[in-house]
Write a protein that holds these residues in place. Sequence first.
Motif, PDB file in Angstrom:
ATOM      1  N   PRO A 283      43.365  28.765  38.904  1.00 43.04           N
ATOM      2  CA  PRO A 283      43.640  29.189  40.330  1.00 43.04           C
ATOM      3  C   PRO A 283      44.868  29.177  40.841  1.00 43.04           C
ATOM      4  CG  PRO A 283      42.010  27.525  40.032  1.00 43.04           C
ATOM      5  CD  PRO A 283      42.498  27.673  38.617  1.00 43.04           C
ATOM      6  N   GLN A 286      47.711  27.972  46.990  1.00 48.27           N
ATOM      7  CA  GLN A 286      47.264  28.418  48.460  1.00 48.27           C
ATOM      8  C   GLN A 286      48.190  27.871  49.509  1.00 48.27           C
ATOM      9  OE1 GLN A 286      45.005  30.982  48.595  1.00 48.27           O
ATOM     10  NE2 GLN A 286      45.068  30.736  46.518  1.00 48.27           N
ATOM     11  N   GLU A 293      47.476  33.452  56.073  1.00 49.45           N
ATOM     12  CA  GLU A 293      47.032  33.756  54.662  1.00 49.45           C
ATOM     13  C   GLU A 293      48.069  34.641  54.132  1.00 49.45           C
ATOM     14  OE1 GLU A 293      43.504  36.606  52.714  1.00 49.45           O
ATOM     15  OE2 GLU A 293      43.322  36.231  54.837  1.00 49.45           O
ATOM     16  N   LYS A 301      45.495  41.887  44.109  1.00 47.45           N
ATOM     17  CA  LYS A 301      44.186  41.764  43.402  1.00 47.45           C
ATOM     18  C   LYS A 301      43.652  43.122  43.829  1.00 47.45           C
ATOM     19  CE  LYS A 301      42.769  37.017  44.117  1.00 47.45           C
ATOM     20  NZ  LYS A 301      41.968  35.920  44.541  1.00 47.45           N
ATOM     21  N   GLU A 321      35.595  36.495  36.649  1.00 50.46           N
ATOM     22  CA  GLU A 321      35.257  35.022  36.888  1.00 50.46           C
ATOM     23  C   GLU A 321      36.212  34.402  37.775  1.00 50.46           C
ATOM     24  OE1 GLU A 321      34.670  33.371  33.103  1.00 50.46           O
ATOM     25  OE2 GLU A 321      32.762  34.443  32.614  1.00 50.46           O
ATOM     26  N   SER A 322      37.684  34.724  37.801  1.00 45.15           N
ATOM     27  CA  SER A 322      38.493  34.116  38.549  1.00 45.15           C
ATOM     28  C   SER A 322      38.543  34.437  40.055  1.00 45.15           C
ATOM     29  CB  SER A 322      40.032  34.542  38.189  1.00 45.15           C
ATOM     30  OG  SER A 322      40.386  35.862  38.312  1.00 45.15           O
ATOM     31  N   LEU A 323      37.548  35.596  40.292  1.00 44.79           N
ATOM     32  CA  LEU A 323      37.372  35.954  41.805  1.00 44.79           C
ATOM     33  C   LEU A 323      36.408  35.142  42.520  1.00 44.79           C
ATOM     34  CD1 LEU A 323      37.120  39.857  41.118  1.00 44.79           C
ATOM     35  CD2 LEU A 323      39.157  38.612  41.943  1.00 44.79           C
ATOM     36  N   THR A 324      36.684  35.040  43.770  1.00 44.38           N
ATOM     37  CA  THR A 324      35.710  34.320  44.506  1.00 44.38           C
ATOM     38  C   THR A 324      34.205  35.087  44.682  1.00 44.38           C
ATOM     39  OG1 THR A 324      36.410  35.324  46.736  1.00 44.38           O
ATOM     40  CG2 THR A 324      37.530  33.076  45.698  1.00 44.38           C
ATOM     41  N   PRO A 325      33.367  34.718  45.139  1.00 43.80           N
ATOM     42  CA  PRO A 325      32.145  35.396  45.234  1.00 43.80           C
ATOM     43  C   PRO A 325      32.113  36.770  46.259  1.00 43.80           C
ATOM     44  CG  PRO A 325      31.552  33.052  45.246  1.00 43.80           C
ATOM     45  CD  PRO A 325      32.914  33.107  45.090  1.00 43.80           C
ATOM     46  N   ALA A 326      33.045  36.163  47.444  1.00 45.28           N
ATOM     47  CA  ALA A 326      33.195  37.375  48.340  1.00 45.28           C
ATOM     48  C   ALA A 326      34.020  38.509  47.604  1.00 45.28           C
ATOM     49  CB  ALA A 326      33.986  36.523  49.442  1.00 45.28           C
ATOM     50  N   GLU A 327      34.920  37.987  47.037  1.00 50.12           N
ATOM     51  CA  GLU A 327      35.749  39.200  46.203  1.00 50.12           C
ATOM     52  C   GLU A 327      35.026  40.054  45.249  1.00 50.12           C
ATOM     53  OE1 GLU A 327      40.369  37.073  46.538  1.00 50.12           O
ATOM     54  OE2 GLU A 327      38.789  36.468  45.147  1.00 50.12           O
ATOM     55  N   GLN A 328      34.140  38.961  44.580  1.00 47.68           N
ATOM     56  CA  GLN A 328      33.282  39.879  43.636  1.00 47.68           C
ATOM     57  C   GLN A 328      32.327  40.873  44.405  1.00 47.68           C
ATOM     58  OE1 GLN A 328      31.317  36.693  41.382  1.00 47.68           O
ATOM     59  NE2 GLN A 328      32.911  36.160  40.290  1.00 47.68           N
TER      60      GLN A 328
END
Length: 383
Positions: A283, A286, A293, A301, A321-328
């Motif tokens: 990660p 942030q 942001e 990305k 796998e490093s992406l968040t669910p929203a990014e996927q």
Amino acid sequence: MGAEVVVEGLTKSFGRQTIWRDVTLTLPPGEVSVMLGPSGTGKSVFLKSMIGLLKPDRGKCVINGVDIVSCSERKLYDVRKLFGVLFQDGALFGSMNLFDNVAFPLREHTRKSETEIRQIVLEKMEMVGLTGAERKLPGEISGGMRKRAGLARALVLDPEIILCDEPDSGLDPVRTAYLSQLLIDLNAQIDATILIVTHNINLARTVPDNLGMLFRRELVMFGPREVLLTSDEPVVEQFLNGRRIGPIGMSEEKDTATMAAEQRLADAGHHDGSTEDVRGVVPQLQPTPGLPERQGVRRRKDRVMSILHTLPPAAQEGIIESLTPAEQQRYGVHPHMMATVPAGHRPSPTPRSNVGSERIQGDLADIPQSQWQPPQQGPGGGA
């Protein structure tokens, strides 16, 4: 947004000693980049060449349409105002207190009143956590405070580009963690283009958007963090893991006999210096809650996903796998999707070149199966 820096074919030597040659890269505007490399590979020289303190032998370094390698002294002076530089030791004036050190660029380059200067200096000193230390001399404070004072001075002209030469050197791990967070927060607030030279692997893995590495007078790789952190390039893997096994030696250039002897020791169970395998996309730091942001993250990305199909399957899987669910969902990918694609239908990885096949002087060890294309050697370039 910070300025874009375009470097093309930059080469620098001192006498007959080539420091690096044909370096070509682009620092994306508003993003944080890190340059890695063994000691003595010319990382600090690269920073000084970017701001015109050292004159490259050839090549270009273009900022806002101005090539600082070939421009006039007057134009170079104007372009330098876009930069804020944090030198290794802070480079503070020992006879000036911290307030006057930080105020120096404002007094030198602007016509602001002392009231305006005081307001700006106190704001920047508060930003780096030095409120109340304005009257202290550099010799009266710790190394970490000197680094932060140097950073405050680098910020007073609201630079579009910030260069940090080993900001963590001499700092303990806790202060390094605070400094790392500070750089991320600064980028979130002012969207400046930041380039950091460091040996700190934790900083290199968690802070930047882009990673590069210099080795054997070449730029081995430069690109989004996801690409380098999943790379199987031997020199990158060795450096990130802090191992003796690999192409890097004590004198940087290791011969094949030494590599073979070290490998035999490792095979026999002798510890190779590494405590863990740091491969993979960890990660990224942030911004502190309440700050904006970071826009550079989204841009990076988007760039990574546009080239995902060119990467090896293992790297693709790690990046997904490093992406968040929203990014996927946004990019239309999901974990383990590569396992469901028949081997014959998987996208081809980036073409590979056998960079180490051409021996460098002294029967040096090869760098097997490199993922980068060797730059064309220009006239007079030594090896």
